[in-house]
Design an enzyme around this catalytic site. Structure first.
Site, PDB file in Angstrom:
ATOM      1  N   ARG A   1      11.907  -4.419   3.196  1.00 39.69           N
ATOM      2  CA  ARG A   1      13.205  -3.755   3.399  1.00 39.69           C
ATOM      3  C   ARG A   1      13.626  -3.701   4.870  1.00 39.69           C
ATOM      4  O   ARG A   1      14.774  -3.410   5.181  1.00 39.69           O
ATOM      5  CB  ARG A   1      13.165  -2.341   2.802  1.00 39.69           C
TER       6      ARG A   1
ATOM      7  N   GLY B   1       4.314  10.830  -5.516  1.00 37.73           N
ATOM      8  CA  GLY B   1       3.317  11.333  -6.449  1.00 37.73           C
ATOM      9  C   GLY B   1       3.327  12.862  -6.414  1.00 37.73           C
ATOM     10  O   GLY B   1       3.620  13.465  -5.384  1.00 37.73           O
TER      11      GLY B   1
HETATM   12  C1  UD1 Z   1       2.149   6.335  -2.285  1.00 36.37           C
HETATM   13  C2  UD1 Z   1       1.339   7.287  -3.164  1.00 36.37           C
HETATM   14  C3  UD1 Z   1       2.245   8.446  -3.594  1.00 36.37           C
HETATM   15  C4  UD1 Z   1       2.805   9.144  -2.388  1.00 36.37           C
HETATM   16  C5  UD1 Z   1       3.527   8.146  -1.477  1.00 36.37           C
HETATM   17  C6  UD1 Z   1       3.886   8.817  -0.174  1.00 36.37           C
HETATM   18  C7  UD1 Z   1      -0.307   5.970  -4.357  1.00 36.37           C
HETATM   19  C8  UD1 Z   1      -0.635   5.311  -5.633  1.00 36.37           C
HETATM   20  N1  UD1 Z   1       0.873   6.580  -4.313  1.00 36.37           N
HETATM   21  O1  UD1 Z   1       3.139   5.780  -3.116  1.00 36.37           O
HETATM   22  O2  UD1 Z   1       1.505   9.367  -4.373  1.00 36.37           O
HETATM   23  O3  UD1 Z   1       3.682  10.165  -2.781  1.00 36.37           O
HETATM   24  O4  UD1 Z   1       2.676   7.025  -1.163  1.00 36.37           O
HETATM   25  O5  UD1 Z   1       4.660   7.965   0.610  1.00 36.37           O
HETATM   26  O6  UD1 Z   1      -1.094   5.938  -3.436  1.00 36.37           O
HETATM   27  N2  UD1 Z   1      -0.480  -0.325   0.933  1.00 36.37           N
HETATM   28  C9  UD1 Z   1      -1.406  -1.296   1.202  1.00 36.37           C
HETATM   29  N3  UD1 Z   1      -1.845  -2.078   0.193  1.00 36.37           N
HETATM   30  C10 UD1 Z   1      -1.415  -1.940  -1.074  1.00 36.37           C
HETATM   31  C11 UD1 Z   1      -0.471  -0.942  -1.360  1.00 36.37           C
HETATM   32  C12 UD1 Z   1      -0.023  -0.145  -0.335  1.00 36.37           C
HETATM   33  O7  UD1 Z   1      -1.823  -1.441   2.353  1.00 36.37           O
HETATM   34  O8  UD1 Z   1      -1.871  -2.706  -1.948  1.00 36.37           O
HETATM   35  C13 UD1 Z   1       0.011   0.520   2.025  1.00 36.37           C
HETATM   36  C14 UD1 Z   1       1.477   0.297   2.305  1.00 36.37           C
HETATM   37  O9  UD1 Z   1       1.645  -0.664   3.335  1.00 36.37           O
HETATM   38  C15 UD1 Z   1       1.937   1.668   2.734  1.00 36.37           C
HETATM   39  C16 UD1 Z   1       1.021   2.613   1.984  1.00 36.37           C
HETATM   40  O10 UD1 Z   1      -0.099   1.861   1.595  1.00 36.37           O
HETATM   41  O11 UD1 Z   1       1.745   1.875   4.125  1.00 36.37           O
HETATM   42  C17 UD1 Z   1       1.687   3.244   0.761  1.00 36.37           C
HETATM   43  O12 UD1 Z   1       2.084   2.241  -0.142  1.00 36.37           O
HETATM   44  P1  UD1 Z   1       3.406   2.355  -0.994  1.00 36.37           P
HETATM   45  O13 UD1 Z   1       3.524   1.151  -1.828  1.00 36.37           O
HETATM   46  O14 UD1 Z   1       4.539   2.727  -0.130  1.00 36.37           O
HETATM   47  O15 UD1 Z   1       3.043   3.580  -1.934  1.00 36.37           O
HETATM   48  P2  UD1 Z   1       4.070   4.514  -2.728  1.00 36.37           P
HETATM   49  O16 UD1 Z   1       4.411   3.842  -3.992  1.00 36.37           O
HETATM   50  O17 UD1 Z   1       5.146   4.941  -1.842  1.00 36.37           O
END
Ligand code: UD1
Ligand code: MG
Length: 473
Positions: A34, A158
């Site tokens: 984004r 979450g």
């Molecule tokens: C996550 C949380 C959610 C919380 C929210 C807060 C989980 C399952 N959910 O959701 O409860 O309210 O953050 O913002 O944890 N990332 C990785 N690898 C991955 C996936 C994510 O490095 O495979 C990193 C992303 O770059 C990011 C962070 O983890 O910095 C959060 O990932 P994102 O996909 O934004 O999670 P949310 O769905 O927002």
């Protein structure tokens, strides 16, 4: 990272002793689509440094033994930016739980606390992290402590499910029932403190049978509860948990970072006449009894001494301003500018890689580059150090107490001796001896009565042409 020596806590003082061993995992594998950028999201700057660097600076205050940043494939630029901290590559983006699992190799044997943070959430305060860790370390020693918050405008976060024994589970927005969405107001920020020896055992048992088909880190709470372990939470503020996913959110984070820097400058004894119009970089250092007028921008590595006045509309980068100097309005200090104590830099003056020594004055419409202006010297309006010959830069040395008349060009390399005087409008190409007068401009000549004779002659010629024209009709 090398393991710490056994008496590390004693070396770092009493407060550290109560803190215990800490490792940090920073999740940064997200592409940041984004942002619509060629640069990985976590490298976008906030207050002049990459957002992930903010987070790492905050984390450094906790003196962790190990820090591991989880990056995506092709994110070598992030690895370089976070070095010497270790990075691990999450080849496929399978969820936050999977991402934490990728840190198993560098952290699998770690027996302290593990803090999980997001690389795109740079505004979190160290005090908040300390509260989170304190909760984890205090009796009854919950296995997982989550940083919760109540977002003002809802949001697809979450939700924390709180029961009699504390935190029971986290339900992701997409997996929550309408009733859960309506009644559970406390949300998961994503920041967690976990008992290190249990972390990877819990992560191993995560499954992806959920709305997103991802391995959710959040599910370790329910798993830990299922094992009879306690989990807890602490409350955080939405402002410091702002996650950056778009340019608009980046601008919002910048606003928060700037307001903190302005507060810190004022707290330190500086007057900001209109704080909202002063822009700092994370490393700007401002002394006491400094007055900064509206619309001033500080780039990186600027140090401002005590009692300095910076008038409006100045742009200052990689410069040192010593005590009592007066800058601007409309001054530009570029890299390598050193403005001595009590010196004056006035309007439309640009200084680059130059020292203006104590008490010197460069007050109007001047360029001083690759130069020294000696103590107490006066540089007149419109003076230019001609430092560049199209190939290289050359030095101009103006001695202490020298007086450079207005509209002088100093063709470098050149020096003006101490106390020398340069006549206005000079083009100085040769060194000027101390105490001498140098004038280098066309000599003035004067013809008495010439103007009157000239006008009479031209008027007569005009009359003759007019009469000649009448005759032809
Ligand atoms: C996550 C949380 C959610 C919380 C929210 C807060 C989980 C399952 N959910 O959701 O409860 O309210 O953050 O913002 O944890 N990332 C990785 N690898 C991955 C996936 C994510 O490095 O495979 C990193 C992303 O770059 C990011 C962070 O983890 O910095 C959060 O990932 P994102 O996909 O934004 O999670 P949310 O769905 O927002
Ligand atoms: Mg998110």
């Amino acid at each position: 990272m090398a393991p710490c020596p056994p008496f590390r806590n004693i070396c770092f003082g009493i407060s550290d002793m109560s803190e215990g061993k800490l490792a940090v995992i920073v999740l940064a594998a997200g592409q940041g689509t984004r942002m619509k950028s060629a640069m990985p999201k976590v490298l976008h700057p906030v207050a002049g440094r990459p957002m992930v660097a903010h987070l790492l600076a905050t984390v450094a205050e906790l003196r962790p033994e190990r820090v591991v940043v989880v990056v995506g494939p092709g994110m070598e630029a992030v690895s370089a930016a976070v070095a010497p901290h270790a990075t691990v590559v999450q080849e496929e983006r399978l969820g936050t739980g999977h991402a934490v699992g990728c840190a198993r190799e560098p952290l699998g044997d770690f027996d302290g606390d593990v803090l999980v943070l997001y690389g795109d959430t740079p505004l979190i305060r160290v005090e908040t992290l300390r509260r989170l860790l304190a909760e984890r370390r205090a009796a009854p020693h919950p296995a997982v402590v989550v940083l919760g918050f109540v977002p003002a405008g809802g949001g697809e976060y979450g939700r924390l499910v709180i029961g009699r024994a504390g935190l029971e589970a986290i339900v992701e927005h997409r997996d929550a029932t309408p009733e859960q969405r309506a009644t559970l107001s406390l949300c998961n920020s994503g920041v967690m403190a976990i008992d290190g020896p249990r972390l990877f055992g819990l992560v191993d048992r995560l499954r992806n049978a959920n709305a997103k088909g991802e391995y959710y880190l959040t599910d370790i709470v329910a798993l830990a509860r299922g094992d009879g372990l306690l989990c807890g939470w602490v409350d955080g503020e939405e402002e410091e948990l702002l996650g950056i996913n778009s340019r608009a959110e980046l601008a919002r984070a910048e606003a928060v970072a700037q307001s903190r820097l302005r507060e810190a400058a004022m707290e330190g004894g500086a007057t900001l006449v209109d704080p909202a119009t002063v822009w700092f970089t994370h490393d700007t250092r401002v002394g006491r009894d400094v007055t900064i007028h509206p619309n001033v921008v500080f780039g990186p590595r600027v140090t401002v001494g005590d009692g300095v006045v910076i008038n409006g509309f100045c742009h200052i980068t990689e410069a040192v301003i010593e005590d009592g100097a007066i800058i601007g309005p409309f001054a530009r200090l570029r890299p390598g500018a050193v403005i001595g104590a009590g010196a004056h830099i006035g309007n439309f003056v640009e200084v680059k890689k130059a020292t203006v020594e104590a008490g010197a004055k460069v007050n109007h419409l001047t360029y001083v580059g690759d130069a020294r202006v000696g103590a107490g010297a006066n540089v007149g309006a419109g003076t230019i150090t001609c430092n560049y010959d199209g190939f290289g830069k050359h030095f101009t040395d103006i001695g202490p107490g020298a007086f450079v008349g207005s509209n002088t060009s100093l063709v470098a390399p050149v020096s003006v001796g101490a106390g020398a005087v340069i006549g206005a409008g000079s083009v100085i190409t040769k060194d000027v001896a101390p105490g001498a007068l140098a004038v280098a401009r066309g000599a003035q000549m004067e013809l008495p009565g010439w103007a009157e004779r000239f006008r009479a002659k031209r008027q007569a010629a005009k009359e003759a042409r007019r009469k000649d024209g009448e005759g032809k009709d």
